[in-house]
Design a protein around this motif. Structure first.
Motif, PDB file in Angstrom:
ATOM      1  N   SER A   1      53.169  41.490  89.870  1.00 24.92           N
ATOM      2  CA  SER A   1      51.780  41.258  90.285  1.00 24.92           C
ATOM      3  C   SER A   1      51.264  39.918  89.789  1.00 24.92           C
ATOM      4  CB  SER A   1      50.885  42.391  89.759  1.00 24.92           C
ATOM      5  OG  SER A   1      51.315  43.643  90.236  1.00 24.92           O
ATOM      6  N   ALA A   2      51.615  39.550  88.550  1.00 31.46           N
ATOM      7  CA  ALA A   2      51.153  38.280  87.994  1.00 31.46           C
ATOM      8  C   ALA A   2      51.713  37.101  88.779  1.00 31.46           C
ATOM      9  CB  ALA A   2      51.545  38.184  86.525  1.00 31.46           C
TER      10      ALA A   2
ATOM     11  N   ASP B   1      52.389  37.246  91.854  1.00 28.06           N
ATOM     12  CA  ASP B   1      51.868  37.400  93.213  1.00 28.06           C
ATOM     13  C   ASP B   1      52.974  37.244  94.250  1.00 28.06           C
ATOM     14  OD1 ASP B   1      50.026  37.909  95.164  1.00 28.06           O
ATOM     15  OD2 ASP B   1      49.226  35.862  95.255  1.00 28.06           O
TER      16      ASP B   1
ATOM     17  N   HIS C   1      44.334  43.095  91.531  1.00 26.99           N
ATOM     18  CA  HIS C   1      43.974  41.775  92.066  1.00 26.99           C
ATOM     19  C   HIS C   1      45.146  40.848  91.790  1.00 26.99           C
ATOM     20  CE1 HIS C   1      41.733  38.172  93.090  1.00 26.99           C
ATOM     21  NE2 HIS C   1      40.696  38.929  93.445  1.00 26.99           N
ATOM     22  N   ARG C   2      46.161  40.941  92.634  1.00 31.08           N
ATOM     23  CA  ARG C   2      47.428  40.258  92.388  1.00 31.08           C
ATOM     24  C   ARG C   2      47.227  38.754  92.219  1.00 31.08           C
ATOM     25  NH1 ARG C   2      52.134  42.957  93.441  1.00 31.08           N
ATOM     26  NH2 ARG C   2      53.191  41.102  94.234  1.00 31.08           N
ATOM     27  N   GLY C   3      47.787  38.244  91.116  1.00 30.07           N
ATOM     28  CA  GLY C   3      47.764  36.811  90.890  1.00 30.07           C
ATOM     29  C   GLY C   3      46.622  36.319  90.034  1.00 30.07           C
ATOM     30  N   THR C   4      45.469  36.955  90.090  1.00 32.44           N
ATOM     31  CA  THR C   4      44.308  36.471  89.328  1.00 32.44           C
ATOM     32  C   THR C   4      43.505  37.638  88.765  1.00 32.44           C
ATOM     33  OG1 THR C   4      42.975  36.424  91.347  1.00 32.44           O
ATOM     34  CG2 THR C   4      44.055  34.374  90.718  1.00 32.44           C
ATOM     35  N   VAL C   5      43.482  37.704  87.433  1.00 32.34           N
ATOM     36  CA  VAL C   5      42.610  38.653  86.731  1.00 32.34           C
ATOM     37  C   VAL C   5      42.037  37.936  85.521  1.00 32.34           C
ATOM     38  CG1 VAL C   5      42.498  40.792  85.414  1.00 32.34           C
ATOM     39  CG2 VAL C   5      43.834  40.706  87.497  1.00 32.34           C
ATOM     40  N   ASP C   6      40.751  38.105  85.307  1.00 29.90           N
ATOM     41  CA  ASP C   6      40.074  37.478  84.187  1.00 29.90           C
ATOM     42  C   ASP C   6      40.625  38.040  82.867  1.00 29.90           C
ATOM     43  OD1 ASP C   6      38.372  36.387  82.367  1.00 29.90           O
ATOM     44  OD2 ASP C   6      36.549  37.337  83.140  1.00 29.90           O
ATOM     45  N   PRO C   7      41.200  37.183  81.994  1.00 35.22           N
ATOM     46  CA  PRO C   7      41.721  37.670  80.706  1.00 35.22           C
ATOM     47  C   PRO C   7      40.666  38.378  79.867  1.00 35.22           C
ATOM     48  CG  PRO C   7      42.463  35.417  81.112  1.00 35.22           C
ATOM     49  CD  PRO C   7      41.443  35.734  82.169  1.00 35.22           C
TER      50      PRO C   7
ATOM     51  N   LEU D   1      46.501  44.067  86.935  1.00 31.28           N
ATOM     52  CA  LEU D   1      47.142  42.945  87.623  1.00 31.28           C
ATOM     53  C   LEU D   1      47.441  43.291  89.076  1.00 31.28           C
ATOM     54  CD1 LEU D   1      49.605  41.788  84.811  1.00 31.28           C
ATOM     55  CD2 LEU D   1      47.497  40.657  85.535  1.00 31.28           C
TER      56      LEU D   1
END
Length: 371
Positions: free
Chosen positions: A358-359, A361, A105-111, A102
């Motif tokens: 991080s999630a 952001d 790439h703060r805010g966006t990570v492919d689950p 997380l």
């Protein structure tokens, strides 16, 4: 009487065969559990409503899974230890890998990427831990803490465990290569090799600094998680590596203080075996300070939430380490296992805060500083 079920005492030998089967009077027992497991025996409670359906009971003194197989109208019970692949070690993997991904790439990570990385990491950790158990089967038999492991009790043949560990290790490499990237796959392979050959076979039985350098294997999940997202290794990943690297010695030495007689009997020169308690707690204090400083070094890449939690949790962790050291210096009875257990909570709190920070952001401290 439904609330006073018939209780039978069973003793199980190493082959899973019942050697004793006699009635036992138990005055205080509820219907909530069908089994009460102790270190060497189990109590089987015959529930009149479901006499042939055993259930699983986790106890703090003995965590084991209970398997059964009905044969010729009777039920055969065998106690099977859970810790062949050391699931608690794998829990550490889960706690540290997701926050690292997380943060990468703060805010966006492919689950799906997270799931694939975790699965590959679990395969790698289970493979390395199984191979570790194969190599340490001889000393696991001597140590009370590990005497119930499958290889120590001969529940699982060493050749089977070796094949299983190798299959998991190879599977983890190709899974990460297929679902993430080559860098992550090579990092996983390097971790397994380092843990088995450098730590287990070379360092563990030769130096009191074994967990310091061997602990590097436990730091690799953050590197694997970061590289799975970015395809590179950057400074935040190295700082997270250092957090776990410095955290491992106080965490492990606190446990070794409790079980130093076990390690001594097995010929493993853990620091509490070869040094005084004062020397050990001094080293614990040094590495605890280094751990907290490492968590603070990550603050510029994070937001206010992580910064606040790392400061508060760090102060709490330091207070516990100083309390242990002060008690030893004063010659008072101490409880090192408390520090061991709470160190898990500390690491979980820091990395959970990192994941949430991080999630969401949140603006990083570096960004706020430059405004």
């Amino acid at each position: 009487n439904l609330f006073q079920p018939h209780v039978t005492y069973h003793r199980v030998d190493a082959n899973g065969e019942l050697t004793v089967n006699r009635p036992l009077e138990v005055k205080a027992l509820t219907m909530m559990h069908d089994f009460a497991l102790t270190e060497h025996h189990m109590l089987f409670v015959l529930d009149p409503l479901r006499p042939n359906i055993p259930t699983f009971l986790r106890t703090r003194s003995l965590e084991q899974s209970l398997s059964y197989q009905a044969r010729n109208g009777s039920t055969r019970f065998a106690i099977v230890p859970r810790d062949g692949s050391k699931p608690r070690v794998i829990e550490l993997l889960l706690v540290t890998t997701i926050p690292a991904m997380l943060l990468a790439h703060r805010g966006t990570v492919d689950p799906l990427l997270i799931a694939n990385t975790l699965f590959g990491g679990i395969l790698a950790a289970a493979g390395a831990n199984t191979l570790n158990c194969v190599a340490d089967a001889d000393i696991d038999k001597v140590m009370k803490r590990t005497a119930r492991r499958p290889l120590a009790t001969a529940t699982v043949p060493r050749t089977h465990a070796l094949i299983f560990g190798l299959a998991l290790s190879v599977g983890s490499f190709f899974w990460l290569w297929w679902t993430t990237n080559m860098l992550s796959a090579h990092l996983a392979g390097l971790t397994i090799g380092f843990y088995v050959f450098i730590y287990t076979l070379l360092l563990k039985r030769r130096t009191s600094q074994n967990v310091v350098w061997g602990g590097a294997a436990g730091c690799m999940p953050v590197m694997i998680g970061w590289s799975a997202v970015t395809g590179t290794i950057q400074w935040p990943a190295l700082v997270m590596f250092l957090i776990i690297f410095f955290w491992t010695p106080p965490h492990t030495w606190a446990l070794a203080m409790k079980y130093k007689d076990d390690y001594k009997a097995a010929g493993v020169p853990m620091l509490p075996v070869v040094a005084t308690e004062k020397q050990v707690t001094t080293q614990i204090l040094v590495y605890t300070w280094l751990t907290v400083l490492a968590t603070l070094a990550l603050v510029p890449a994070t937001g206010w939430l992580y910064a606040a939690v790392s400061i508060l949790a760090g102060a709490w962790f330091l207070a516990m380490a100083h309390q242990l050291h002060a008690g030893v210096r004063r010659g008072q009875p101490v409880k090192p296992l408390r520090l061991f257990l709470q160190s898990n909570n500390y690491l979980a709190a820091v990395f959970l805060a990192l994941a949430v920070d991080s999630a969401l952001d949140l603006p990083t401290i570096a960004q706020l500083w430059t405004r």
